[in-house]
Write an enzyme that holds these catalytic residues in place. Structure first.
Site, PDB file in Angstrom:
ATOM      1  N   GLU A  26       0.798  -1.377  -0.036  1.00  0.00           N
ATOM      2  CA  GLU A  26       0.123  -0.154   0.000  1.00  0.00           C
ATOM      3  C   GLU A  26       0.849   1.088   0.036  1.00  0.00           C
ATOM      4  OE1 GLU A  26      -2.643  -0.376   3.373  1.00  0.00           O
ATOM      5  OE2 GLU A  26      -4.013  -2.109   2.314  1.00  0.00           O
ATOM      6  N   ASN A  65       1.937  -5.189  -3.156  1.00  0.00           N
ATOM      7  CA  ASN A  65       0.693  -5.637  -2.717  1.00  0.00           C
ATOM      8  C   ASN A  65      -0.121  -4.261  -2.583  1.00  0.00           C
ATOM      9  OD1 ASN A  65      -1.313  -7.751  -2.290  1.00  0.00           O
ATOM     10  ND2 ASN A  65      -1.418  -6.943  -0.246  1.00  0.00           N
ATOM     11  N   HIS A 107     -10.321  -5.689  -2.595  1.00  0.00           N
ATOM     12  CA  HIS A 107     -11.564  -5.501  -1.608  1.00  0.00           C
ATOM     13  C   HIS A 107     -12.582  -4.712  -2.309  1.00  0.00           C
ATOM     14  CE1 HIS A 107      -9.196  -6.906   1.783  1.00  0.00           C
ATOM     15  NE2 HIS A 107      -8.189  -6.234   1.489  1.00  0.00           N
ATOM     16  N   GLU A 129      -6.349 -10.478  -1.585  1.00  0.00           N
ATOM     17  CA  GLU A 129      -7.085 -10.184  -0.277  1.00  0.00           C
ATOM     18  C   GLU A 129      -8.668 -10.082  -0.529  1.00  0.00           C
ATOM     19  OE1 GLU A 129      -5.690  -7.181   2.129  1.00  0.00           O
ATOM     20  OE2 GLU A 129      -3.447  -7.790   1.677  1.00  0.00           O
ATOM     21  N   ASP A 162     -12.366  -9.788  -1.139  1.00  0.00           N
ATOM     22  CA  ASP A 162     -13.624  -9.980  -0.203  1.00  0.00           C
ATOM     23  C   ASP A 162     -14.634  -9.020  -1.419  1.00  0.00           C
ATOM     24  OD1 ASP A 162     -12.659  -7.647   0.536  1.00  0.00           O
ATOM     25  OD2 ASP A 162     -12.459  -8.333   2.708  1.00  0.00           O
TER      26      ASP A 162
HETATM   27  C1  XIL Z   1      -6.638  -5.998   8.029  1.00  0.00           C
HETATM   28  C2  XIL Z   1      -7.106  -7.246   8.658  1.00  0.00           C
HETATM   29  O1  XIL Z   1      -7.928  -7.957   8.405  1.00  0.00           O
HETATM   30  C3  XIL Z   1      -7.854  -6.539  10.161  1.00  0.00           C
HETATM   31  O2  XIL Z   1      -7.928  -7.666  11.106  1.00  0.00           O
HETATM   32  C4  XIL Z   1      -6.733  -5.805  10.743  1.00  0.00           C
HETATM   33  O3  XIL Z   1      -7.654  -4.927  11.894  1.00  0.00           O
HETATM   34  C5  XIL Z   1      -6.319  -4.441   9.892  1.00  0.00           C
HETATM   35  O4  XIL Z   1      -5.818  -4.916   8.511  1.00  0.00           O
HETATM   36  N1  XIL Z   1      -5.190  -4.330   3.443  1.00  0.00           N
HETATM   37  C6  XIL Z   1      -4.021  -5.231   4.012  1.00  0.00           C
HETATM   38  C7  XIL Z   1      -4.556  -6.266   5.158  1.00  0.00           C
HETATM   39  O5  XIL Z   1      -3.174  -5.532   3.529  1.00  0.00           O
HETATM   40  O6  XIL Z   1      -3.449  -6.580   5.811  1.00  0.00           O
HETATM   41  C8  XIL Z   1      -5.417  -5.538   5.874  1.00  0.00           C
HETATM   42  O7  XIL Z   1      -6.108  -6.584   6.854  1.00  0.00           O
HETATM   43  C9  XIL Z   1      -6.924  -5.307   4.922  1.00  0.00           C
HETATM   44  C10 XIL Z   1      -6.426  -4.034   4.017  1.00  0.00           C
END
Ligand code: XIL
Length: 299
Positions: A127, A169, A206, A235, A237
């Site tokens: 990020e 990432n 996401h 990741e 969802d």
């Molecule tokens: C999130 C987790 O799912 C949570 O449990 C935590 O509180 C915050 O981080 N991007 C990422 C992940 O790279 O590491 C994050 O995970 C979600 C967004």
């Protein structure tokens, strides 16, 4: 095939899941996770605050719980994540300049040496780009150490564990038309041209109403792969868990030979960091949602 992991393996890919160490004692959770997935990412346990809570004192207790569970259950592991503006321990948040740069290097070396030879892919940097139309780097303490912090992180990581694929990432980089996507693309192209060691790009994916899935995601994956890096959905969802959208994402990965696999960010909706969005593949009681069937049929 009857599980997501086995179905993905038919094309040499994986279907992974984010695992939280403290949920592994929940038998419904552990049963689904062991059965369905063949790759594991620690949801929080390999992050900077978890692995180096005090400067120079590494703690892999929780990380190893996830790692050992994964290996004992026959899964490969994605490492997440080594250099990030978020979830930094307090001691790191208070550093700047050369001291922070050195702390980043020391952290990468400390964590990667613990897992040397054991991690399929590492999210070396997470990020680093700003949202919106600027295409700029995100302002952070790491960015303020100098624009070269990302390539320093990757060179450090390559030396620490030459066997791991090294990934960049990010999120909101799935839509090819977005400035953030173009900025990440330009960085990866530059790294490849200059020989900065980078092997893969992770697209968090996401998806929600503010950053929805767009069918040009496949173009994005193809264009990055054409730079000579692997790609992965890291990741996933989807707010509301539309079966069609889940199938589209899987089909986009399958359409790109350099797409290594797809990871969903949790098991059941109740395990999600965005539980209110009911974004995952399993209901709270462990039953399969329509999105599960759509994914299995697409694989
Ligand atoms: C999130 C987790 O799912 C949570 O449990 C935590 O509180 C915050 O981080 N991007 C990422 C992940 O790279 O590491 C994050 O995970 C979600 C967004």
């Amino acid at each position: 095939e009857s599980t997501l992991g086995a179905a993905a393996a038919q094309s040499g890919r994986y279907f992974g899941v984010a695992i939280a160490a403290n949920r592994l004692s929940d038998s419904t959770y552990a049963t689904i996770a062991a059965r369905e997935f063949n790759s594991v990412t620690a949801e929080n346990e390999m992050k900077i605050d978890a692995t180096q809570p005090q400067r120079g004192q590494f703690n892999f207790t929780a990380a190893d719980r996830v790692y050992n569970w994964a290996v004992q259950n026959g899964k490969e592991v994605r490492g997440h994540t080594l250099a990030w503006h978020s979830q930094q321990p307090g001691w790191m948040q208070s550093l700047s300049g050369n001291a922070l740069r050195q702390a980043m290097i020391d952290h990468i070396n400390g964590v990667m040496s613990h897992y040397k030879g054991k991690i399929a892919q590492w999210d070396v940097v997470n990020e680093a780009f700003a949202d919106g139309s600027s295409g700029a780097r995100r302002d952070s303490n790491l960015q303020r150490t100098g624009n070269d912090w990302i390539e320093v992180a990757f060179r450090t990581a390559r030396a620490a564990d030459p066997s791991a694929k090294l990934c960049y990432n990010d999120y909101n980089v799935e839509n090819w038309t977005w400035a953030k996507t173009q900025a990440m693309y330009n960085m990866v192209r530059d790294f490849k041209q200059r020989g900065v060691p980078i092997d893969c790009v992770g697209f968090q994916s996401h998806f929600n109403s503010g950053s929805p899935y767009n069918s040009n995601f496949r173009t994005t994956l193809q264009n990055f792969a054409a730079l000579g890096v692997d790609v992965a959905v890291t990741e996933l969802d989807i707010q509301g868990a539309s079966p069609t959208t889940y199938a589209n994402v899987v089909n986009d990965c399958l359409a790109v030979s350099r797409c290594l696999g797809v990871t969903v960010w949790g098991v059941r909706d109740s395990d999600s960091w965005r539980a209110g969005d009911t974004p995952l593949l399993f209901n709270n009681d462990g039953s399969k949602k329509p999105a599960y069937t759509a994914v299995l049929n697409a694989l």
